[in-house]
Design a protein around this motif. Structure first.
Motif, mmCIF file in Angstrom:
data_model
loop_
_atom_site.group_PDB
_atom_site.id
_atom_site.type_symbol
_atom_site.label_atom_id
_atom_site.label_comp_id
_atom_site.label_asym_id
_atom_site.label_seq_id
_atom_site.Cartn_x
_atom_site.Cartn_y
_atom_site.Cartn_z
ATOM 1 N N ASN A 192 49.831 -10.812 37.162
ATOM 2 C CA ASN A 192 49.564 -9.903 38.266
ATOM 3 C C ASN A 192 49.107 -8.576 37.663
ATOM 4 O O ASN A 192 49.838 -7.982 36.870
ATOM 5 C CB ASN A 192 50.828 -9.714 39.109
ATOM 6 C CG ASN A 192 50.713 -8.646 40.187
ATOM 7 O OD1 ASN A 192 51.642 -7.877 40.391
ATOM 8 N ND2 ASN A 192 49.595 -8.586 40.891
ATOM 9 N N TYR B 247 59.523 -11.601 36.773
ATOM 10 C CA TYR B 247 58.296 -10.837 37.016
ATOM 11 C C TYR B 247 58.437 -9.625 36.109
ATOM 12 O O TYR B 247 59.133 -8.669 36.435
ATOM 13 C CB TYR B 247 58.260 -10.480 38.494
ATOM 14 C CG TYR B 247 57.128 -9.608 38.989
ATOM 15 C CD1 TYR B 247 55.988 -10.168 39.553
ATOM 16 C CD2 TYR B 247 57.241 -8.227 38.978
ATOM 17 C CE1 TYR B 247 54.973 -9.361 40.074
ATOM 18 C CE2 TYR B 247 56.242 -7.419 39.495
ATOM 19 C CZ TYR B 247 55.114 -7.991 40.042
ATOM 20 O OH TYR B 247 54.120 -7.188 40.575
ATOM 21 N N CYS C 134 57.606 -6.373 34.276
ATOM 22 C CA CYS C 134 56.774 -5.186 34.441
ATOM 23 C C CYS C 134 56.496 -4.542 33.086
ATOM 24 O O CYS C 134 57.434 -4.137 32.386
ATOM 25 C CB CYS C 134 57.472 -4.178 35.332
ATOM 26 S SG CYS C 134 57.926 -4.823 36.942
ATOM 27 N N CYS D 47 51.341 -3.214 35.084
ATOM 28 C CA CYS D 47 51.565 -2.261 36.163
ATOM 29 C C CYS D 47 50.560 -1.108 36.153
ATOM 30 O O CYS D 47 50.457 -0.366 35.168
ATOM 31 C CB CYS D 47 52.989 -1.718 36.066
ATOM 32 S SG CYS D 47 53.426 -0.637 37.441
ATOM 33 N N CYS E 235 50.924 -3.955 43.245
ATOM 34 C CA CYS E 235 52.278 -3.579 42.849
ATOM 35 C C CYS E 235 53.126 -3.543 44.120
ATOM 36 O O CYS E 235 52.696 -4.015 45.181
ATOM 37 C CB CYS E 235 52.257 -2.224 42.146
ATOM 38 S SG CYS E 235 53.750 -1.820 41.204
ATOM 39 N N LYS F 41 59.413 -11.885 45.370
ATOM 40 C CA LYS F 41 59.840 -11.241 44.134
ATOM 41 C C LYS F 41 61.093 -10.479 44.502
ATOM 42 O O LYS F 41 61.039 -9.523 45.279
ATOM 43 C CB LYS F 41 58.762 -10.327 43.574
ATOM 44 C CG LYS F 41 59.068 -9.864 42.136
ATOM 45 C CD LYS F 41 59.582 -8.457 42.084
ATOM 46 C CE LYS F 41 58.429 -7.471 42.222
ATOM 47 N NZ LYS F 41 58.872 -6.073 41.957
ATOM 48 N N HIS G 275 53.490 -8.776 34.951
ATOM 49 C CA HIS G 275 52.950 -7.753 35.847
ATOM 50 C C HIS G 275 52.468 -6.578 35.002
ATOM 51 O O HIS G 275 53.272 -5.847 34.415
ATOM 52 C CB HIS G 275 54.026 -7.289 36.827
ATOM 53 C CG HIS G 275 53.665 -6.073 37.612
ATOM 54 N ND1 HIS G 275 52.570 -6.036 38.459
ATOM 55 C CD2 HIS G 275 54.233 -4.843 37.677
ATOM 56 C CE1 HIS G 275 52.491 -4.836 39.013
ATOM 57 N NE2 HIS G 275 53.484 -4.084 38.555
ATOM 58 N N ASN H 54 62.497 -9.235 39.454
ATOM 59 C CA ASN H 54 61.911 -8.067 38.823
ATOM 60 C C ASN H 54 62.684 -7.656 37.565
ATOM 61 O O ASN H 54 63.894 -7.421 37.613
ATOM 62 C CB ASN H 54 61.925 -6.900 39.814
ATOM 63 C CG ASN H 54 61.185 -5.694 39.313
ATOM 64 O OD1 ASN H 54 59.963 -5.669 39.297
ATOM 65 N ND2 ASN H 54 61.914 -4.675 38.890
#
Length: 335
Positions: free
Chosen positions: A249, A185, A187, A228, A313, A65, A226, A124
């Motif tokens: 994730n 990815y 968040c 978080c 994370c 990532k 993701h 990210n």
């Protein structure tokens, strides 16, 4: 011979694969303001590119990532003062030729090209909500402001988030098509303030996040959501079941939800995780034998198909990078 990039794509498609992959990552800039403003300094951008290239050279990870250090926030969120919700109207669309786009795509392409097609990578991206939250936390040192503004002017807040999503959609489309990443990815995190009800979140925050994910998925069906749980933040995972993403994730340790349970919750989509990301966690504190034993246990109880091993994370800065190889070795050991 199938390379790691191909295996990553098979795993994302929830197909059986010969090898189980692992990926762990940390930031490269400790100064949060530098993470925000670094894009204005070519030396800082070049240093982070070189650091992420060295990361590949040193440990040859299964996948990465790529961190957005230097480019944390949209430039439209900078150089403006937000004293009241009405000030959010100062946020204007980012011009398509802005250096923040061009330099970011060039930087990520330099990292991906360094892999020479051997591994796949995600990039990210902070969601529009996350962007505003970080803006207020990092630059204003005010973690409550985002909730004050949202509670006072939810409709305006939603309009602003949608505008940020349009700008971020431009970025992610170019990154996927021009820089060579598999996907983003993204968040996301639910509001951590009781004033912001689930209904408010769904009406004014969710549309911007789905808009952005749909743009990424249109560019390539390989994006990861993701959810978080950094610093113990809690999310209702079920609220994300209809988000358009290839893989998920989530913070399994924070939420108390196993990878197998998450896989079932998200319709058998690919799942990334398994290890606690904190300094109290086994990945940071454990011995090689302990980490390898936990790797084998995770695969035994959760299965292998559609499972990518990683953490809740980002891991602490000073975590030895080679620990990722312990996980990979244990995951694929015949013993």
């Amino acid at each position: 011979m199938t390379n790691k990039r191909d295996i990553l794509l098979q795993t994302l498609d929830n197909q059986p694969a010969d090898t189980s992959l692992a990926g762990f990552w940390h930031h490269y800039l400790a100064d949060e303001r530098q993470q925000v403003f670094g894009f204005r300094q070519k030396q800082s951008v070049a240093a982070v590119v070189a650091a992420q290239q060295r990361f590949y050279d040193d440990i040859h990870p299964d996948f990465t990532k790529i961190m957005s250090d230097n480019f944390f926030l949209l430039p439209s969120l900078l150089d403006v003062t937000f004293n009241s919700p009405a000030d959010l109207r100062q946020i204007k669309p980012v011009a398509a030729n802005h250096p923040w786009y061009q330099d970011q795509v060039a930087a990520i392409k330099a990292i991906v090209d360094h892999y020479q097609g051997d591994i796949g990578s995600f990039y990210n991206i902070f969601s529009p909500w996350y962007q505003l939250r970080l803006r207020f936390e990092i630059l204003d040192q005010d973690p409550v402001k985002i909730y004050d503004f949202f509670a006072a002017e939810p409709a305006l807040f939603g309009e602003v988030l949608n505008q940020l999503a349009q700008d971020l959609s431009e970025l992610v489309t170019r990154l996927i098509r021009e820089a060579g990443i598999v996907g983003i990815y993204l968040c996301v995190q639910q509001p951590q303030d009781s004033r912001i009800t689930k209904a408010l979140w769904q009406q004014y925050v969710v549309p911007s996040e789905k808009l952005l994910l749909n743009a990424a998925q249109a560019a390539n069906d390989g994006n990861m959501l993701h959810i978080c749980g950094f610093a113990g933040a809690r999310n209702n995972l079920a609220d994300y079941q209809d988000y358009p993403a290839k893989a998920i994730n989530f913070a399994s340790y924070v939420e108390g939800v196993s990878l197998a349970q998450g896989k079932k919750l998200f319709g058998n989509r690919a799942i990334l995780g398994g290890f606690d990301n904190t300094e109290a966690g086994l990945y940071y504190r454990g011995t090689e034998a302990q980490i390898k034993a936990e790797t084998k246990r995770l695969l035994q109880v959760n299965g292998r198909q559609g499972i990518l091993l990683g953490a809740d994370c980002s891991i602490p800065f000073d975590t030895p990078d080679a620990r990722a190889n312990w996980v990979s070795a244990a995951a694929n050991s015949k013993q």
